[in-house]
Design an enzyme around this catalytic site. Structure first.
Site, short mmCIF file in Angstrom:
data_model
loop_
_atom_site.label_atom_id
_atom_site.label_comp_id
_atom_site.label_asym_id
_atom_site.label_seq_id
_atom_site.Cartn_x
_atom_site.Cartn_y
_atom_site.Cartn_z
N ILE A 668 44.62 31.86 35.90
CA ILE A 668 43.35 31.19 35.56
C ILE A 668 42.18 31.71 36.37
CG2 ILE A 668 44.42 29.05 34.76
CD1 ILE A 668 43.80 27.82 37.48
N LYS A 690 47.55 29.48 44.58
CA LYS A 690 46.86 30.71 44.99
C LYS A 690 47.90 31.67 45.55
CE LYS A 690 42.96 30.50 47.38
NZ LYS A 690 42.05 30.38 48.54
N ASP A 803 31.40 27.77 54.43
CA ASP A 803 31.12 28.38 53.11
C ASP A 803 30.93 27.27 52.07
OD1 ASP A 803 30.60 30.43 51.39
OD2 ASP A 803 32.69 30.90 50.97
#
Length: 979
Positions: A668, A690, A803
């Site tokens: 994905i 992941k 981040d």
């Protein structure tokens, strides 16, 4: 027998009854202390045994009567709850030193029984709750309880009877707000007072001058206001004075020059003004820090004669005139930052005379002349930042190759000449900024030897020649800006080997040839601008695999079909000025084939079909080959016994089920460190996995081609360790849940909860864009804020995300947000210098402005990034848009809209109904406060949550901004929106 005491403390009492002679009361106490504390890594308790005399115990000192006089267990990595009741039964104990450990629990009232103590150190631990009243300890001379998690009201009156105190260190605790404790002013023997970051407010009392023995006074990071009292000038023995990050006003007091023993003075980030002429007498100064105030006038010429001065930070003030030209010439000078002032004249030439200088930062002034040639030999130099001045001439050649140089920023001046081949020796160089000058010549091919480079900005110059193909050897490069020059030739195919690239801008040059297919392998690329060149040929279909926030191929000579995946609204205008292009979806381009049956169109159609058939056949053959070889690899590396699973929640699946789900059909998403798969189980439960390569095994292919992807696919990433370390211990509804990590020799799997609605970036900006009403946007903002609040305030030690951006805010099926992607996260350090790095931490458009100066991050850096996210939610715009103009972003764009209420309302997304506009403005105010230029003016995330809760839609409560979270921009906005 001794081993029993490690796990059965109750046996101590038993054996003391059976063997009363063998175990004295003090030995019994020490063995009990050992039993309640965990085994430290230093093994200091190894010889705390029955058969060892207690006076020989490590960390124990006895008096002449063989009674315990001192316990020193500091810096031993000890954890556990301290039995203060037992410790205080040691009747001759004079010193108790437990500092720099991981001790927890509460410091109990039993401590008050240690009446013989002269030295107490419980600092730098992890205690909780209030500190007890210790007024009976009137023999105490040294008292350390700093940075230990204490809260509530500190019993200041308990020190009133401690007339022998010479040291008080209570800073870095979350005490309730309180005025400066005047009882301390009676302690005439006090020579060390550390009360930084502990909730002090109000004025510094004039009677501070009574403490004439003080050599160290630290009151920084509080809420102190008013002027620096004249009484402080009486402290003639003062060696260090720290007043930074308060709300102090006024001038330096008359007589401040009397502090002739002062070596370290820091009054940064206040509201001080006036000249600094008093400093001319402080000839023992080693460090002078007055940054972020409103000081004016000239820097005294005498500073050039100071023989100890090594650090000067005066940035963001209103200083004028020249810097003393002898500055640093008589000392082992280290660092200067005088950015954002109005200095004129030349750069002092001899600051690196002793060969020790690390930083030259003089950004945004009016300096003239050249960079002195003496700095070309300054081999210790790490940072040169002289941008936004009126400097000219050429850069001394040796500067480009300084071995420790991490950043060179000479942008926005009048420099000429070229970047020399010396740059190949700059092995530490991470960033080059030479934009907006008159540089010319070619980029040297030796630039590839500067292997640490992460950013190059050569825009708006007169560079010419070809872009060197050796640039492909820069595996860490993340941003390349070469726009508005005279580059010619083709775009080097090797650019596709720069696997870390996120932004490429080569617009407005004279480049020709085709767009390299290899650019499609840059899976981390978010911005690609090749406009205003002479590029020809077709747009490679490999670019369809990229997730670009900005794409611009306009005004070239491209032809052929625009790939369907690029023919979307997000790239509207990206292909203008290319008359040879055709498209099935973009109306202003001719269709690639029509329904009229014209021979030319039919021929084109047949040709396209033939190409498709050939591509399909080749792809299928490649797929079979790849599947065959990858299956062999899978048999080698995915054996059951080759995986190691660490779970952080109760698992309802096995590692085999996860591993079996790692296949192309479930892919994905892709990123720079690996791929993300959706793994669905038979019960309907979904997980996001992941997959990160951690070794060099395997060969990846450029998507859509048969070409190998250059560079190492699987070098182990620090991001993996950071993400596991951070997420494994976090439990919060607004932080993505990490179920487990599964590792093998060549790859690692992180198993998360699956977020069906993707990221906030997707929902706001991409082809997956979906309507978001204001209530939903508000709930996303509040939820994300609560997630960050937990990271900053709810964890054992603050976690800095580093981040924060909309693509790292994931949405579940109900659009409830989760903070994700902790690959750059870090635990906050008490020593901020450890947080410094020349590698870019964060994403362009979200990075706080102070990062450019200090390269350090803290919680306020996350707050700034979150403010940018709020602006995205409000406006529907990206952080970086062409309409903002050169070197501008959404923050400066919003700031430019604060002229009137109508202008402010124009920043609100047009899809948000008029009825909610006032509610939106409440949140915009918060966003503006969060993005204040000065970090100290930004609120904490705890305050942000409070402000957002008060801004709930249709809730008639105005914004509440605490006194320490003020922002001129917020006040300006308030004036215009409450007309």
């Amino acid at each position: 027998m001794a081993a029993l005491f490690n796990c059965r403390p109750e046996l101590i009492l038993f054996f003391s009854i059976i063997f009363p002679v063998a175990i004295s009361d003090e030995l019994q106490t020490l063995l009990y202390i050992k039993s309640t504390l965990s085994n430290p890594t230093t093994n200091i308790f190894n010889n705390w045994e029955l058969n060892t005399p207690l006076c020989n115990f490590s960390g124990i000192t006895c008096n002449t009567n063989d009674e315990v006089k001192e316990i020193d267990l500091s810096s031993q990595g000890i954890s556990g709850v301290v039995p203060f009741d037992k410790i205080c039964s040691l009747n001759s104990l004079e010193k108790l030193s437990l500092g720099y450990n991981s001790l927890s629990g509460r410091v109990t009232q039993d401590l008050n029984k240690c009446v013989t103590l002269t030295y107490l150190d419980v600092g730098n631990n992890e205690f909780k709750g209030m500190f007890p009243d210790i007024s009976s300890l009137n023999e105490l001379t040294h008292f350390y309880a700093n940075n230990s998690g204490f809260t509530g009201i500190f019993p200041w009156n308990s020190v009133a009877n401690m007339s022998k105190l010479t040291v008080i260190s209570l800073g870095d605790n979350v005490f309730d707000r309180t005025p400066f404790p005047k009882v301390i002013l009676k302690l005439s023997k006090l020579n060390w007072l550390y009360l930084s970051n502990c909730g002090l407010e109000g004025v510094i009392p004039e009677d501070i001058g009574n403490l004439k023995e003080l050599i160290n006074l630290e009151l920084s990071m509080n809420h102190l206001s008013g002027e620096i009292p004249v009484g402080i000038t009486k402290l003639k023995k003062l060696w260090q004075l720290e007043l930074y990050e308060n709300e102090l006003t006024g001038k330096l007091p008359v007589g401040f020059g009397n502090l002739t023993s002062l070596e370290n003075f820091d009054a940064s980030t206040n509201y001080l003004y006036g000249d600094v002429s008093e400093i001319r007498k402080l000839d023992h100064l080693v460090s002078l820090q007055l940054l972020q105030n409103q000081f004016s006038g000239e820097v005294p010429e005498e500073l050039g004669e100071f023989k100890k001065l090594v650090n000067v930070s005066l940035y963001t003030n209103k200083f004028t005139g020249q810097l003393p030209q002898k500055l640093g010439s008589s000392a082992n000078f280290d660092f200067i930052d005088v950015s954002e002032n109005n200095f004129t004249g030349p750069i002092p030439p001899d600051m690196c005379k002793m060969g020790t200088m690390r930083g030259l930062l003089i950004l945004q002034n009016n300096f003239t002349g050249e960079i002195p040639g003496t700095y070309a030999n300054c081999t210790t130099m790490e940072r040169i930042r002289v941008s936004k001045n009126s400097l000219s001439g050429t850069i001394p050649a040796g500067i480009w190759g300084l071995p420790k140089l991490q950043i060179i920023d000479v942008a926005m001046n009048g420099f000429e000449g070229s970047i020399t081949s010396d740059i190949g020796r700059a092995k530490s160089l991470g960033e080059i900024y030479v934009a907006n000058n008159m540089f010319s010549g070619e980029l040297p091919s030796e630039i590839s030897n500067a292997s640490a480079l992460v950013r190059i900005d050569c825009s708006n110059n007169q560079f010419s020649g070809e872009i060197p193909s050796s640039i492909g050897e820069l595996k860490n490069i993340g941003n390349v800006y070469l726009q508005n020059n005279k580059f010619s030739g083709s775009i080097p195919d090797s650019l596709g080997s720069c696997v870390s690239l996120s932004e490429i801008n080569i617009a407005n040059n004279s480049l020709s040839g085709s767009i390299p297919v290899s650019l499609g392998s840059l899976l981390t690329l978010t911005s690609l601008n090749l406009s205003e060149n002479q590029l020809s040929g077709q747009i490679p279909t490999s670019l369809s695999y990229l997730k670009l926030n900005l794409l611009d191929f306009s005004n070239n000579q491209l032809s052929g079909a625009i790939p369907d995946s690029l023919s979307i609204d997000a790239y509207k205008g990206s292909f203008a000025g290319n008359n040879g292009l055709c498209s099935q979806n973009i109306k202003k381009f001719r269709r690639c084939y029509g329904e009229s049956g014209k021979p030319g169109e039919l021929h084109t159609l047949l040709l396209c079909l033939l190409v498709v058939v050939i591509v399909v056949l080749l792809s299928f053959a490649g797929y079979l080959y790849f599947k065959k070889n990858s299956q062999k690899g899978k048999e080698r590396s995915l054996k059951q016994n080759s995986w190691n699973t660490k779970s952080f929640h109760i698992l309802t699946f096995t590692e085999d089920e996860i591993v079996d789900g790692i296949k192309h059909d479930n892919l994905i998403g892709k990123g720079g460190s690996g791929s993300v798969y959706r793994v669905q189980f038979s019960n309907g439960t979904d997980f996001a996995v992941k997959h990160i390569w951690t070794s060099d095994s395997g060969v990846r292919k450029v998507p859509g081609t048969t070409s190998p992807m250059l560079g190492k696919p699987g070098k182990k990433l620090k991001e993996f360790d950071a993400e596991v370390q951070t997420l494994s211990s976090i439990r919060h509804v607004n932080v993505v849940k990490l179920y487990c990590c599964i590792t093998s020799d060549d790859s690692s799997l992180l198993v998360y909860e699956y977020m069906p609605n993707g990221s906030l970036w997707d929902r706001l900006h991409t082809c997956k864009k979906m309507p978001l009403d204001w209530e939903t946007r508000y709930e996303i903002a509040l939820g994300a804020a609560k997630g960050l609040e937990y990271l900053h305030h709810g964890c054992e030690k603050p976690v800095i995300h580093r981040d924060v951006k909309s693509s790292n805010i994931l949405l579940d099926e109900f659009c409830k947000p989760r903070i994700a992607d902790f690959g750059l996260a870090m635990i906050a350090q008490t020593d901020s210098t450890k947080d410094s790095t020349h590698v870019i931490a964060g994403t362009h458009g979200y990075i706080a402005p102070e990062y450019g100066y200090t390269h350090r991050v803290n919680e306020k850096s996350d707050v700034y990034s979150f403010g940018v996210v709020l602006m995205e939610l409000i406006s529907g715009k990206r952080p970086i848009e062409p309409e903002y103009g050169e070197n501008s972003n959404i923050v400066t764009w919003v700031s430019s809209k604060l002229r009137s209420k109508e202008s402010v309302l124009s920043t609100v997304d047009s899809s948000i109904p008029e009825a909610f506009k006032e509610d939106v403005i409440k949140v915009l105010r918060i966003a503006i406060v969060c993005t204040a230029t000065l970090p100290t003016l930004r609120p904490t995330m705890r305050n942000v949550v409070k402000m957002l809760e008060d801004a709930e839609p249709c809730k008639l409560v105005g914004i509440i901004v605490s006194k320490d979270d003020r922002s001129n921009k917020a006040e300006q906005l308030k004036d215009h929106t409450e007309m």
